[in-house]
Design a protein around this motif. Sequence first.
Motif, short mmCIF file in Angstrom:
data_model
loop_
_atom_site.label_atom_id
_atom_site.label_comp_id
_atom_site.label_asym_id
_atom_site.label_seq_id
_atom_site.Cartn_x
_atom_site.Cartn_y
_atom_site.Cartn_z
N ALA A 250 0.81 -1.15 0.05
CA ALA A 250 0.01 -0.30 0.09
C ALA A 250 0.79 1.08 0.20
N GLU A 251 2.06 1.28 0.80
CA GLU A 251 3.07 2.48 0.79
C GLU A 251 3.58 2.56 -0.61
N PRO B 170 0.26 4.53 -4.60
CA PRO B 170 -0.85 5.54 -4.37
C PRO B 170 -2.21 4.99 -4.38
N ARG C 105 -3.18 2.06 -4.30
CA ARG C 105 -3.55 1.05 -3.33
C ARG C 105 -3.54 1.47 -1.74
N HIS C 106 -3.50 2.83 -1.51
CA HIS C 106 -3.49 3.52 -0.29
C HIS C 106 -4.68 3.01 0.64
N ARG C 107 -4.59 2.45 1.56
CA ARG C 107 -5.50 2.11 2.64
C ARG C 107 -6.10 0.89 2.35
#
Length: 132
Positions: free
Chosen positions: A103-104, A107, A109-111
């Motif tokens: 996720a990091e 972007p 895949r954020h959260r």
Amino acid sequence: MTTPISVRSFAVTDVGKKRKGNEDAYLRDENLNLYVVADGMGGYAAGDVASAESVEAIYSMVLRNRAQIDSFVAKPTRESARQLKRLLESAVQSACYMVFGLAEMSPERHRMGTTISALLLAGSYGATAQVG
């Protein structure tokens, strides 16, 4: 001497009526006696990726440590039971770290996230681990 547990497993997943895509993943390996269900967090990005990658990470770590499981089955002790529990706990923790890292790095895949429920049977004993 204890009698090993007899197991028959079945698995199915369904998208349901609220979502367009299925974000669930599961593993049932009756040779390894490992059973994992991961439910990607709907409404967030890449829940399907989080659940699939988590299942694979847990499976890989437990499979690599098959000798530890076999050793426990051959001679269950308090110490080997602790090690068996720690194996499953570590596998789930590594899956969580891996999802966070994915996720990091991206972007879109954020959260992203997933719940996980895992069961590892060894002889007549079992260990469970859950997240979410």
